[in-house]
Write a protein that holds these residues in place. Structure first.
Motif, PDB file in Angstrom:
ATOM      1  N   TRP A 273       0.825  -1.204   0.000  1.00 38.45           N
ATOM      2  CA  TRP A 273       0.000   0.000   0.000  1.00 38.45           C
ATOM      3  C   TRP A 273       0.859   1.255   0.000  1.00 38.45           C
ATOM      4  O   TRP A 273       0.586   2.208  -0.723  1.00 38.45           O
ATOM      5  N   ALA A 274       1.917   1.254   0.802  1.00 36.49           N
ATOM      6  CA  ALA A 274       2.801   2.419   0.895  1.00 36.49           C
ATOM      7  C   ALA A 274       3.505   2.682  -0.433  1.00 36.49           C
ATOM      8  O   ALA A 274       3.636   3.836  -0.849  1.00 36.49           O
TER       9      ALA A 274
ATOM     10  N   GLN B  62       1.223   4.381  -3.010  1.00 36.89           N
ATOM     11  CA  GLN B  62       0.679   5.723  -2.719  1.00 36.89           C
ATOM     12  C   GLN B  62       1.425   6.805  -3.428  1.00 36.89           C
ATOM     13  O   GLN B  62       2.480   6.859  -3.749  1.00 36.89           O
TER      14      GLN B  62
END
Length: 69
Positions: free
Chosen positions: A65-66, A69
């Motif tokens: 997810w990081a 982003q």
């Protein structure tokens, strides 16, 4: 500068085996693909990310997810 940093990062993780790195990377790629990552985004994965994630007990889901982003 980049060579020094790369060497310092790799030398600071003596307890992490290549198998651990490979296993984590496979899980990370699976999760990134599940989230819809492109090949360009998957190419952002480097050993420094894997080492940091393992040392800090991060889940592959959180790291994926990081990165996206």
């Amino acid at each position: 500068m980049k060579r020094f940093y790369k060497a310092a990062v790799c030398d600071s993780a003596p307890d992490i085996s290549e198998k651990d790195l490979t296993d984590f990377k496979e899980l990370l790629i699976k999760e990134m693909l599940r989230l819809g990552a492109t090949d360009d985004e998957i190419s952002l994965i480097h050993n420094a990310i894997l080492i940091n994630a393992i040392l800090n007990n991060r889940k592959p889901e959180d790291v994926a997810w990081a990165i996206l982003q």
